[in-house]
Design an enzyme around this catalytic site. Sequence first.
Site, PDB file in Angstrom:
ATOM      1  N   SER A 112       4.530   5.212  -2.545  1.00  0.00           N
ATOM      2  CA  SER A 112       4.570   4.021  -1.556  1.00  0.00           C
ATOM      3  C   SER A 112       3.698   4.025  -0.375  1.00  0.00           C
ATOM      4  O   SER A 112       3.128   2.699   0.121  1.00  0.00           O
ATOM      5  CB  SER A 112       6.039   4.522  -0.734  1.00  0.00           C
ATOM      6  OG  SER A 112       6.959   4.714  -1.662  1.00  0.00           O
ATOM      7  N   TYR A 138       8.954  -2.553  -8.288  1.00  0.00           N
ATOM      8  CA  TYR A 138       9.190  -1.546  -7.186  1.00  0.00           C
ATOM      9  C   TYR A 138       7.989  -0.850  -6.835  1.00  0.00           C
ATOM     10  O   TYR A 138       7.367  -0.156  -7.741  1.00  0.00           O
ATOM     11  CB  TYR A 138       9.968  -0.516  -7.764  1.00  0.00           C
ATOM     12  CG  TYR A 138      10.502   0.479  -6.946  1.00  0.00           C
ATOM     13  CD1 TYR A 138      11.867   0.480  -6.254  1.00  0.00           C
ATOM     14  CD2 TYR A 138      10.037   1.652  -6.228  1.00  0.00           C
ATOM     15  CE1 TYR A 138      12.265   1.196  -5.322  1.00  0.00           C
ATOM     16  CE2 TYR A 138      10.187   2.557  -5.455  1.00  0.00           C
ATOM     17  CZ  TYR A 138      11.391   2.338  -4.905  1.00  0.00           C
ATOM     18  OH  TYR A 138      11.779   3.292  -3.783  1.00  0.00           O
ATOM     19  N   ASP A 240      -0.701  -1.294 -10.169  1.00  0.00           N
ATOM     20  CA  ASP A 240       0.103  -0.234  -9.846  1.00  0.00           C
ATOM     21  C   ASP A 240       0.359   0.682 -11.033  1.00  0.00           C
ATOM     22  O   ASP A 240       1.279   0.587 -11.873  1.00  0.00           O
ATOM     23  CB  ASP A 240       1.569  -0.565  -8.997  1.00  0.00           C
ATOM     24  CG  ASP A 240       2.198   0.541  -8.631  1.00  0.00           C
ATOM     25  OD1 ASP A 240       2.126   1.503  -8.886  1.00  0.00           O
ATOM     26  OD2 ASP A 240       3.291   0.282  -8.013  1.00  0.00           O
ATOM     27  N   LYS A 243       3.729   4.899 -11.914  1.00  0.00           N
ATOM     28  CA  LYS A 243       4.596   5.429 -12.840  1.00  0.00           C
ATOM     29  C   LYS A 243       4.077   5.643 -14.286  1.00  0.00           C
ATOM     30  O   LYS A 243       4.366   6.622 -14.852  1.00  0.00           O
ATOM     31  CB  LYS A 243       6.121   4.775 -12.938  1.00  0.00           C
ATOM     32  CG  LYS A 243       7.137   5.594 -13.675  1.00  0.00           C
ATOM     33  CD  LYS A 243       8.372   5.166 -13.949  1.00  0.00           C
ATOM     34  CE  LYS A 243       9.334   4.964 -12.710  1.00  0.00           C
ATOM     35  NZ  LYS A 243      10.754   4.520 -12.974  1.00  0.00           N
ATOM     36  N   THR A 297      -1.691  12.666   8.744  1.00  0.00           N
ATOM     37  CA  THR A 297      -2.215  14.237   8.945  1.00  0.00           C
ATOM     38  C   THR A 297      -2.333  14.799   7.577  1.00  0.00           C
ATOM     39  O   THR A 297      -3.658  15.147   7.374  1.00  0.00           O
ATOM     40  CB  THR A 297      -1.292  14.986   9.766  1.00  0.00           C
ATOM     41  OG1 THR A 297      -0.886  14.066  10.779  1.00  0.00           O
ATOM     42  CG2 THR A 297      -2.094  16.278  10.341  1.00  0.00           C
TER      43      THR A 297
HETATM   44  N1  PMP Z   1       5.075   2.004  -7.766  1.00  0.00           N
HETATM   45  C1  PMP Z   1       5.823   2.305  -8.864  1.00  0.00           C
HETATM   46  C2  PMP Z   1       5.327   1.635 -10.028  1.00  0.00           C
HETATM   47  C3  PMP Z   1       6.908   3.218  -8.957  1.00  0.00           C
HETATM   48  O1  PMP Z   1       7.675   3.074  -9.949  1.00  0.00           O
HETATM   49  C4  PMP Z   1       7.404   3.861  -7.683  1.00  0.00           C
HETATM   50  C5  PMP Z   1       8.576   4.584  -7.680  1.00  0.00           C
HETATM   51  N2  PMP Z   1       9.528   4.702  -8.658  1.00  0.00           N
HETATM   52  C6  PMP Z   1       6.482   3.951  -6.589  1.00  0.00           C
HETATM   53  C7  PMP Z   1       5.349   2.891  -6.758  1.00  0.00           C
HETATM   54  C8  PMP Z   1       6.707   4.753  -5.378  1.00  0.00           C
HETATM   55  O2  PMP Z   1       6.523   5.776  -5.907  1.00  0.00           O
HETATM   56  P1  PMP Z   1       6.832   6.791  -4.586  1.00  0.00           P
HETATM   57  O3  PMP Z   1       8.457   6.905  -4.900  1.00  0.00           O
HETATM   58  O4  PMP Z   1       6.146   8.163  -5.152  1.00  0.00           O
HETATM   59  O5  PMP Z   1       6.410   6.449  -3.057  1.00  0.00           O
END
Ligand code: PMP
Length: 440
Positions: A112, A138, A240, A243, A297
């Site tokens: 995230s 996501y 991304d 996962k 931090t």
């Molecule tokens: N990117 C992808 C492709 C994900 O599948 C996810 C979480 N399922 C995230 C980002 C977000 O990761 P996190 O929950 O570790 O912040």
Amino acid sequence: MPNLYERDSRVISRLQKLRFFPLAVTGGEGAYLIDEKGRRLLDLSASWGAASLGHSHPALVDALKQAAENQAGASILSSTSEPTVSLAERLLEITPSSGGDERRVWFGHSGSDANETIARSVVAATGRPRLISFSGAYHGGTAGSMAVSGHSVQEHAEKASGLVLLPYPDPFRPYAGDASGGAIIDLLQQKFDEGCPPEEVAALFIEPIQSDGGMIVPPQGFMKRLCELCQSHGILVVCDEVKVGLARTGKLHCFEHDGFMPDLVTLGKGLGGGLPLSAVIGPARIMEFATSFSMQTLHGNPICTAVGHAVLDTIEKDNLAENANRVGEHLQQSLRSLMQKHSIIGDVRGRGLAIGVELVSSRENREPAATAAAKLVYRSFELGLVAYYVGMNSNIIEMTPPLTLTTDEADQAVLILGQALDDVAGGKVPDNILDGFEGW
Ligand code: PMP
């Protein structure tokens, strides 16, 4: 005396719960979790792919101990440290680039924060205000990462201004009847022609397999075409890999299957092997455009980055990409053989150890079978298996087990799933068992 799960419900906020069954974990070993009753459960989720080496892997334990015994500070913001610098050097080395551009690495705690950092910095650095991503995507659970996501669980979240959400190419449910995804490229071209000039778009966010949206593997050639179209307009391609990256699909990076070259890559989950660690690798013109722009931090703390090294060492030394490919093939084949007996399985798909099993009420109408999916994961849990479901229609069983999974363990998983499918079909799983387990 209340049990651990009951105590959890009294003190832990529902805001961060995504529960499918009452799993209370007291320990773990390899691909197994130990629950409060001492049961060993085969873990086909690995905490959504984060426990990439399984549980309590000796390499991870050693790295953690060593880093904590002589702790080189706790942050990268105002000082630097050896494990963090060398992990950045290593990530640059193992992540291909189209050449030319100098690159830098940013470290965070989660997928995230990494995706949020990209979303904010590409817009600020390029001066282009808009972003493109996919319906069902996501990219995270913070405001800035939800803003570029398209998953139904985040319907409440505010989207980035001018965000374009494209349909994700799903060969099982083709957009406009075109299984190649060509109609989606046409749709984007149409948007470029009317209303969304490409020179206003800073970046395209891609999941090389759309995981939380349903473990959807795009048709061959689609991502390459899409990226080339965007890059021809100076739109940055963000891949991304949070996962499905780092060996899970049988290659170190999932985008290698599709033959396209992203401009920025996000890593998370498996990179930390269960500790909070994420990274962005991207061009210096974006990653160096400002100072103090995206920082927390504990970002780049030497304990997590030391563990990141241990994860990469183990992936390389034990050839875990090859293992994911071999065991994943075997697991997919065995799951496909379940299709003969169980017509509720509409599709089995994936790459390596990123696998989805889509449940439908019938193969003819492909109606999503969400309640059956919820019952199946619940029953599997009772029988000793941990797997969750994903998808915009909550009907795809997702498998992202530890990369160390063996074929024997895969066989055991399929036996349990087969039994659970029988029990669900035989009406042995009552509706009310799902009370309090909304999933998503
Ligand atoms: N990117 C992808 C492709 C994900 O599948 C996810 C979480 N399922 C995230 C980002 C977000 O990761 P996190 O929950 O570790 O912040």
